[in-house]
Design a protein around this motif. Structure first.
Motif, PDB file in Angstrom:
ATOM      1  N   GLY A  48      73.466  58.922  69.319  1.00 38.78           N
ATOM      2  CA  GLY A  48      73.667  60.330  69.016  1.00 38.78           C
ATOM      3  C   GLY A  48      75.080  60.637  68.557  1.00 38.78           C
ATOM      4  N   ALA A  49      76.070  59.941  69.121  1.00 39.02           N
ATOM      5  CA  ALA A  49      77.459  60.158  68.715  1.00 39.02           C
ATOM      6  C   ALA A  49      77.674  59.729  67.268  1.00 39.02           C
ATOM      7  N   ASP A 100      73.364  60.212  78.681  1.00 43.62           N
ATOM      8  CA  ASP A 100      73.681  59.870  77.293  1.00 43.62           C
ATOM      9  C   ASP A 100      75.124  60.205  76.940  1.00 43.62           C
ATOM     10  N   GLY A 101      75.738  61.099  77.710  1.00 40.01           N
ATOM     11  CA  GLY A 101      77.135  61.412  77.460  1.00 40.01           C
ATOM     12  C   GLY A 101      78.055  60.215  77.642  1.00 40.01           C
ATOM     13  N   LEU A 102      77.677  59.271  78.518  1.00 43.66           N
ATOM     14  CA  LEU A 102      78.507  58.082  78.730  1.00 43.66           C
ATOM     15  C   LEU A 102      78.548  57.221  77.471  1.00 43.66           C
ATOM     16  N   GLY A 103      77.386  56.992  76.875  1.00 43.27           N
ATOM     17  CA  GLY A 103      77.349  56.231  75.632  1.00 43.27           C
ATOM     18  C   GLY A 103      78.065  56.947  74.507  1.00 43.27           C
ATOM     19  N   ALA A 104      77.942  58.272  74.489  1.00 45.45           N
ATOM     20  CA  ALA A 104      78.614  59.056  73.456  1.00 45.45           C
ATOM     21  C   ALA A 104      80.126  58.944  73.565  1.00 45.45           C
ATOM     22  N   LEU A 105      80.637  58.915  74.784  1.00 42.21           N
ATOM     23  CA  LEU A 105      82.083  58.799  74.977  1.00 42.21           C
ATOM     24  C   LEU A 105      82.626  57.511  74.366  1.00 42.21           C
ATOM     25  N   VAL A 106      81.892  56.416  74.543  1.00 41.22           N
ATOM     26  CA  VAL A 106      82.354  55.124  74.035  1.00 41.22           C
ATOM     27  C   VAL A 106      82.391  55.121  72.508  1.00 41.22           C
ATOM     28  N   VAL A 107      81.277  55.506  71.884  1.00 43.61           N
ATOM     29  CA  VAL A 107      81.193  55.452  70.424  1.00 43.61           C
ATOM     30  C   VAL A 107      82.099  56.492  69.773  1.00 43.61           C
ATOM     31  N   ALA A 108      82.074  57.719  70.276  1.00 41.28           N
ATOM     32  CA  ALA A 108      82.918  58.756  69.686  1.00 41.28           C
ATOM     33  C   ALA A 108      84.393  58.441  69.894  1.00 41.28           C
ATOM     34  N   GLY A 109      84.737  57.838  71.035  1.00 38.42           N
ATOM     35  CA  GLY A 109      86.115  57.431  71.252  1.00 38.42           C
ATOM     36  C   GLY A 109      86.554  56.382  70.245  1.00 38.42           C
ATOM     37  N   PHE A 119      91.640  72.939  60.135  1.00 36.44           N
ATOM     38  CA  PHE A 119      92.775  72.452  60.908  1.00 36.44           C
ATOM     39  C   PHE A 119      93.251  71.084  60.420  1.00 36.44           C
ATOM     40  N   HIS A 120      92.366  70.303  59.776  1.00 34.90           N
ATOM     41  CA  HIS A 120      92.674  68.917  59.448  1.00 34.90           C
ATOM     42  C   HIS A 120      92.515  68.649  57.960  1.00 34.90           C
ATOM     43  N   GLY A 121      93.277  67.684  57.462  1.00 36.64           N
ATOM     44  CA  GLY A 121      93.126  67.235  56.089  1.00 36.64           C
ATOM     45  C   GLY A 121      91.905  66.347  55.948  1.00 36.64           C
ATOM     46  N   PRO A 122      91.506  66.028  54.704  1.00 39.22           N
ATOM     47  CA  PRO A 122      90.297  65.229  54.472  1.00 39.22           C
ATOM     48  C   PRO A 122      90.316  63.884  55.184  1.00 39.22           C
ATOM     49  N   GLU A 123      91.511  63.274  55.300  1.00 35.45           N
ATOM     50  CA  GLU A 123      91.582  61.954  55.914  1.00 35.45           C
ATOM     51  C   GLU A 123      91.392  61.993  57.423  1.00 35.45           C
ATOM     52  N   ARG A 124      91.412  63.192  58.023  1.00 37.26           N
ATOM     53  CA  ARG A 124      91.265  63.307  59.470  1.00 37.26           C
ATOM     54  C   ARG A 124      90.001  64.052  59.895  1.00 37.26           C
ATOM     55  N   VAL A 125      89.238  64.557  58.951  1.00 40.71           N
ATOM     56  CA  VAL A 125      88.065  65.350  59.319  1.00 40.71           C
ATOM     57  C   VAL A 125      87.054  64.515  60.096  1.00 40.71           C
ATOM     58  N   ALA A 126      86.771  63.292  59.626  1.00 40.62           N
ATOM     59  CA  ALA A 126      85.778  62.455  60.308  1.00 40.62           C
ATOM     60  C   ALA A 126      86.210  62.152  61.740  1.00 40.62           C
ATOM     61  N   SER A 127      87.502  61.861  61.941  1.00 34.63           N
ATOM     62  CA  SER A 127      87.995  61.586  63.294  1.00 34.63           C
ATOM     63  C   SER A 127      87.906  62.826  64.176  1.00 34.63           C
ATOM     64  N   ALA A 128      88.251  63.984  63.604  1.00 33.27           N
ATOM     65  CA  ALA A 128      88.180  65.224  64.378  1.00 33.27           C
ATOM     66  C   ALA A 128      86.745  65.542  64.769  1.00 33.27           C
ATOM     67  N   LEU A 129      85.808  65.320  63.851  1.00 33.48           N
ATOM     68  CA  LEU A 129      84.407  65.587  64.164  1.00 33.48           C
ATOM     69  C   LEU A 129      83.866  64.582  65.172  1.00 33.48           C
ATOM     70  N   ALA A 130      84.371  63.339  65.129  1.00 35.51           N
ATOM     71  CA  ALA A 130      83.985  62.364  66.149  1.00 35.51           C
ATOM     72  C   ALA A 130      84.473  62.814  67.521  1.00 35.51           C
ATOM     73  N   LEU A 131      85.680  63.379  67.560  1.00 36.85           N
ATOM     74  CA  LEU A 131      86.207  63.894  68.819  1.00 36.85           C
ATOM     75  C   LEU A 131      85.384  65.086  69.299  1.00 36.85           C
ATOM     76  N   GLU A 132      84.933  65.933  68.361  1.00 39.22           N
ATOM     77  CA  GLU A 132      84.051  67.040  68.724  1.00 39.22           C
ATOM     78  C   GLU A 132      82.746  66.514  69.325  1.00 39.22           C
ATOM     79  N   THR A 133      82.196  65.464  68.711  1.00 44.05           N
ATOM     80  CA  THR A 133      80.963  64.875  69.227  1.00 44.05           C
ATOM     81  C   THR A 133      81.183  64.282  70.610  1.00 44.05           C
ATOM     82  N   MET A 134      82.327  63.610  70.795  1.00 42.02           N
ATOM     83  CA  MET A 134      82.645  63.043  72.102  1.00 42.02           C
ATOM     84  C   MET A 134      82.740  64.146  73.152  1.00 42.02           C
ATOM     85  N   MET A 135      83.355  65.261  72.781  1.00 47.48           N
ATOM     86  CA  MET A 135      83.476  66.389  73.698  1.00 47.48           C
ATOM     87  C   MET A 135      82.107  66.974  74.024  1.00 47.48           C
TER      88      MET A 135
END
Length: 426
Positions: free
Chosen positions: A343-344, A285-294, A150-166
């Motif tokens: 973990g994020a 731990d989801g609270l900490g993940a939200l901050v870092v992944a965000g 779905f994403h180009g190389p420049e957006r993969v890391a951000s998309a995966l961070a959003l997946e981790t946040m989710m």
């Protein structure tokens, strides 16, 4: 990048003009549906772990039995991870995600029925949880390969961070709700809710199929599965970054992450709290993940992926040691929040490093190798369960955390490529 992918990839500026805080990666046509479907799946994943762990502990009174169920849940990652990764190179990823939801619906519905009929036991629970584990192994490779398309190389890391946040952020509500439903109506109510969530997830996966970007993988479809598996293995072991990531992943999943499967034991045996507070602790731990992944999703500056990956891994080892030594529920809650932050960082960079180091057509198979490394967790879970029954959970977790930190240091010394891994080009 292939032409079919270029039409669906998003550049840095796409979506940035929208009002409000909407991550650019969510503006890609179709990806928003995949993300929303993931919310339901990850809710079910964390909910089931908490509910089953507490239920088995009450049924048997044995930390080893809790570890045995965790073993059955995670074993498919080791046994089937690479095969399912190769399968994802031949079958539409969205079709595999739909199959995962259907299997989850059947397993959760059967568990609810068994508890209604009072015909349950450790054997059926292990079998059905193993089926859910097969779904997790399949989802892991297919979902991440689909995100990369779905994403180009420049957006993969951000998309995966959003997946981790989710994934980790959704854990907060899922585990708290699991503990509350157990206290309110027991396993029958909890597994009934789980079946409902899997049913809704199936409908969401159907919507994803309609907007899945074209794969352009006709040549791979003619290659036998065994050949795809061999190619994925040889690529992984020959690529220094991938090889180093796999080593770190094995250490983390054998010695650190097994504690998640034993949260019921930690709550009852170490902190002496009930199911409701256990659910809150498990999801903190989801609270900490939200901050870092965000932060990783919204950032505008590049990050050193290898360094952040290692920092997350080392931080998790140190925090597990703190969790093992804590006898205070508020202190353990704070440690769990910090665990989510580590973990994020670890989870987002783990996938980003691997996906960025291999060719597009090898992504699903490379993630299958990561799934196999994660699949070493069953042995750590059994080890943690057995030693917890013998010497106590606190001593066991402290020893595993200390060993993990020592092994991580050795891996960094032997594989400095991770420290030199480039940023994500942003």
């Amino acid at each position: 990048m292939r032409a079919t992918e270029q039409r669906h990839a998003v550049g840095p500026g796409v979506g940035e003009g929208r009002r409000g805080f909407v991550p650019a990666v969510l503006t890609v046509p179709g990806y928003g549906r995949l993300w929303r479907a993931g919310l339901l799946y990850y809710h079910a994943y964390w909910f089931e772990i908490v509910v089953t762990g507490w239920t088995v502990l009450l049924l048997t009174g044995s930390p080893f039995a809790v570890g045995l169920v965790g073993f059955c849940r995670t074993l498919p990652m080791l046994a089937l991870g690479l095969v399912l990764g190769a399968l994802a190179d031949r079958v539409r990823e969205a079709t595999l995600l739909l199959a995962v939801q259907v299997a989850g619906l059947l397993a959760a519905g059967t568990l609810a029925l068994l508890f209604v009929l009072e015909r349950t036991g450790l054997g059926p629970i292990c079998l059905l949880v193993g089926l859910l584990g097969c779904g997790w192994a399949c989802d892991f490779s297919a979902r991440r390969a689909l995100v990369a398309r779905f994403h180009g190389p420049e957006r993969v890391a951000s998309a995966l961070a959003l997946e981790t946040m989710m994934m980790l952020g959704g854990k907060v509500a899922a585990t708290a709700l699991g503990g509350a439903l157990l206290a309110l109506g027991g396993p029958r109510l909890a597994y009934g809710w789980l079946a409902l969530i899997y049913g809704a997830g199936g409908l969401a996966a159907l919507a994803v199929r309609r907007l899945e970007p074209p794969a352009g993988r006709a040549p791979a479809a003619a290659i036998p599965i065994i050949a795809l598996v061999r190619l994925g293995w040889s690529t992984a072991v020959r690529t220094p970054v991938v090889r180093a990531v796999l080593l770190v992943t094995v250490v983390m999943n054998v010695l650190v992450f097994p504690y998640q499967q034993l949260m019921a034991v930690i709550a009852r045996e170490i902190l002496a709290v009930g199911s409701a507070r256990m659910g809150v602790l498990a999801g903190a731990d989801g609270l900490g993940a939200l901050v870092v992944a965000g932060f990783l999703t919204a950032r505008s500056r590049p990050v050193r992926q290898g360094l952040l990956f290692l920092a997350g891994a080392a931080g998790l080892g140190a925090l597990l040691l703190a969790l093992a030594l804590s006898r205070s529920f508020p202190l353990s809650l704070g440690v769990q929040i910090a665990v989510g932050a580590g973990g994020a960082a670890f989870g987002a960079m783990q996938s980003a490093l691997v996906l960025g180091a291999v060719e597009v057509e090898l992504r699903a198979r490379a993630m299958g190798m990561v799934a196999m490394a994660i699949g070493m967790a069953p042995f750590g879970i059994l080890l943690a369960g057995a030693f917890s029954a013998a010497v106590g959970p606190a001593t066991t977790l402290a020893g595993m955390a200390t060993l993990a930190l020592a092994l991580l240091a050795a891996i960094v010394v032997r594989n400095p490529v991770l420290l030199a891994a480039p940023d994500d080009g942003r």
